[in-house]
Design an enzyme around this catalytic site. Sequence first.
Site, PDB file in Angstrom:
ATOM      1  N   SER A  66       5.211  -2.196   1.067  1.00  0.00           N
ATOM      2  CA  SER A  66       4.844  -3.545   0.628  1.00  0.00           C
ATOM      3  C   SER A  66       5.722  -4.650   1.196  1.00  0.00           C
ATOM      4  O   SER A  66       5.452  -5.825   0.948  1.00  0.00           O
ATOM      5  CB  SER A  66       4.854  -3.619  -0.900  1.00  0.00           C
ATOM      6  N   GLU A 164      -3.531   2.762   1.507  1.00  0.00           N
ATOM      7  CA  GLU A 164      -3.317   3.830   2.484  1.00  0.00           C
ATOM      8  C   GLU A 164      -2.088   3.579   3.348  1.00  0.00           C
ATOM      9  O   GLU A 164      -1.459   4.529   3.837  1.00  0.00           O
ATOM     10  CB  GLU A 164      -4.551   3.992   3.381  1.00  0.00           C
TER      11      GLU A 164
END
EC number: 3.5.2.6
Length: 286
Positions: A66, A164
């Site tokens: 992230s 993913e």
Amino acid sequence: MRYIRLCIISLLATLPLAVHASPQPLEQIKLSESQLSGRVGMIEMDLASGRTLTAWRADERFPMMSTFKVVLCGAVLARVDAGDEQLERKIHYRQQDLVDYSPVSEKHLADGMTVGELCAAAITMSDNSAANLLLATVGGPAGLTAFLRQIGDNVTRLDRWETELNEALPGDARDTTTPASMAATLRKLLTSQRLSARSQLQLLQWMVDDRVAGPLIRSVLPAGWFIADKTGASERGARGIVALLGPNNKAERIVVIYLRDTPASMAERNQQIAGIGAALIEHWQR
């Protein structure tokens, strides 16, 4: 004799910085690698000059996870500066657009969210659906990678969408960066003319407002220090953080730390990153 001494001093001044740096942060990183049974990549960079202060595996690839969301929102802000996007534009989406871990966007199915609200959710809460909705506005993973190439980052690549992209398979180059490339890109976004001053401040503020980074460097930050950061995590042995740090509530240095290929628990990964951060801060204060 004085001439020889001056020559030696001049020669030492030309040697790489790692020769002069206190080994303490690097020793902590080596200890972390041993305790994690994995790899650690780290760079500490001066924000103003871009000079590397400390580095370990800085040119090796690590999953972004992230942490890519900072670069993503930088790309969004570049479109805002170019007149191609507006932070106030409302984006509507459906239940089928939501993916795992969407704590903010899942509450706004009825009314939608603005581009600015999506960036805030993606960075401050690491909202995955918000990131995907924003990715669509910049041309998907390929579009974000193209943006990176345009600003001179020839290493960082995004290949997949959330969730993913967090797969973090050993040896997989997809969705990866290097600590050095990520630090240089973050510096470009925050200090160069790639973004307007207003957009730079907005990107930095979203990172200041990060609400999911508590167990990492924030947990060892001395009183009065500045921090703006974004974390990343994978269930397959990876963890990461990109941060700006500095005493007297000023952003002075970029710190990027990535872990990969470790069997350690998430709590242990957090603890090791916090330990590396503490070592850097202690070395800084000497």
